[in-house]
Design a protein around this motif. Structure first.
Motif: not given
Length: 465
Positions: A58, A61, A65, A79
């Motif tokens: 995360n 990510k 982002n 991913y």
């Protein structure tokens, strides 16, 4: 005078750190008292802290982002986890909770994918990116996924024959990627990676073998360099060459919409580790966008394949210092109750660095030592620790055991060391435990595998029991 081990660390590094703190005389790892693990399970001991896997997924990510939003990048990020870093089910199950994809390397990987799909752990929408050199069994397993309706199974073509090998086995329509044979760093013994197809040959290969074939759709261009993603001239030069190939290919291939920039994010190997992930990602996104905008082609979806970054920082090993041997006036050898050759093969095979810290006795005086394993092999030692090839530990006392931990060892060690099989000098593989958090955020531990018994090794060797 500050002579305690804790003083040494606090004066040398920015300490405590996110995952490392101390309490009283002991080391805490993600607020877990490791000395209590030693009391409960003994040593030698390997552990995997599962929440770290999801956390790193995360983190990546969010970085991508953020970069996509900052640069107004009109495509998505995906991913994927490359299973070769650790094939264990507990790793895959933890990782797949985070809506990710899978990258495979061999025939047996596909059997793992099928098992995960059967149990509902991997959905039909997930991408299965099939890398590596492919022959009969691997091809057959890939085809079984394609024929079984897994639309996002994408074999990454590694050489000129692989496409024909797949076409010989299936009548289904399928997507493919093409791997670029990147040029290696100048210090390498060879100029070009053995994997993939050369930069200059990719467009002609597409036009010759794929463009007019209605059964095959080219979706992805795959780029990977052996040294990983680094902020140096070599990496940026190779990335720009890759983007140039993508642009040329996109102009003749409208179905191409994805660029796989591989993996190779570094993991923490020292208390002095410093890597600006967000900056690197923003620069990658920016360079792709600028080049595509200038060429007036659509920017691609970005895929990454992170293995060590996914699982490496979740793993650790704990040993007891059994005895100290004074071999001469200067060298003190702390002998551990296991083997580096069998349990941390990267440390001696490729001089891989890991974070090494004592588990207890942080308020004791320290001394400079060498670390030796139990086998009779001269290579069974560790000396590449972060203190410029010097290892400092609390002073050895025969009556008060010293325990030491190696951290961020979760990638590759079990695969290279041969988990569950024969070990060098028949030193048994350590006990392995899984550390997790329950729904209330409380730490839980579970025994995954007991330490190997002599009966297991003797059975493999053909001795009757």
């Amino acid at each position: 005078m500050n002579t305690k081990y804790k003083d040494l660390i606090e004066q040398t590094f920015d300490f405590p750190q996110e995952e490392f703190q101390t309490e009283n005389d002991n080391l805490l790892f993600h607020n877990i008292d490791l000395n209590q693990l030693v009391v409960q399970y003994g040593t030698p001991l390997k552990f995997t802290y599962l929440p770290k896997i999801s956390k790193n997924i995360n983190r990546a990510k969010n970085w991508f982002n953020n970069a996509i939003k900052k640069h107004n990048y009109k495509a998505k990020y995906h991913y994927s986890y490359c299973t070769k870093s650790s094939h264990f089910k507990y790793v895959l199950e933890e990782a797949l909770q985070n809506n990710i994809h899978i990258e495979t390397s061999s025939a047996f990987d596909i059997d793992i994918v099928k098992n995960l799909k059967k149990e509902g752990k991997l959905n039909d929408e997930a991408y299965v990116l099939c890398n590596g050199f492919k022959r009969d069994k691997y091809i057959a397993n890939i085809v079984s996924l394609i024929d079984g309706g897994h639309k996002n199974c994408i074999p990454i073509i590694d050489n000129y024959e692989e496409l024909d090998l797949i076409l010989d086995e299936t009548k289904s329509k399928f997507k493919v990627g093409i791997r670029i044979a990147s040029e290696e760093e100048p210090k390498f013994e060879f100029y070009t990676s053995r994997l993939g197809i050369g930069y200059k040959n990719i467009v002609s290969f597409y036009e010759r073998e794929i463009a007019e074939n209605p059964q095959v759709e080219l979706k992805m261009l795959h780029f990977f360099i052996n040294t990983g993603i680094k902020d140096n001239a070599y990496y940026w030069n190779e990335l720009l060459k890759c983007i140039s190939v993508y642009i040329k290919l996109k102009k003749v291939c409208p179905t191409l919409d994805s660029l796989n920039i591989g993996g190779g994010f570094p993991i923490k190997n020292s208390l002095a580790f410093d890597y600006d992930y967000q900056y690197i990602i923003e620069e990658i996104i920016n360079q792709i966008k600028v080049a595509c905008d200038e060429a007036e082609v659509e920017v691609p979806d970005i895929f990454t394949e992170f293995g060590s970054f996914t699982v490496g920082e979740a793993g650790g090993a704990i040993y007891e210092v059994l005895y100290q041997k004074k071999q001469n006036d200067r060298e003190r050898w702390n002998m551990i109750n296991s083997s580096f050759i069998t349990t941390l093969p990267d440390s001696w095979a490729i001089n891989k660095r890991f974070i090494m810290l004592p588990i207890n006795k942080w308020n004791r005086q320290y001394e400079r030592v060498l670390l030796g394993g139990l086998t009779c092999d001269s290579d069974d030692y560790y000396n590449s620790e972060q203190h410029v090839n010097a290892i400092y530990l609390p002073v050895y006392e025969k009556e008060k055991p010293l325990y030491i931990g190696f951290f961020n060892t979760g990638a590759y060690q079990e695969s290279i060391g041969g988990f569950g099989g024969l070990q060098h000098c028949l030193i048994p593989h350590p006990k392995h435990i899984l550390i997790n958090k329950n729904e209330n955020g409380e730490i839980t531990t579970k025994l995954f595998k007991e330490q190997q018994k002599s009966e297991e090794l003797l059975s493999i060797l053909g001795y009757e029991q």
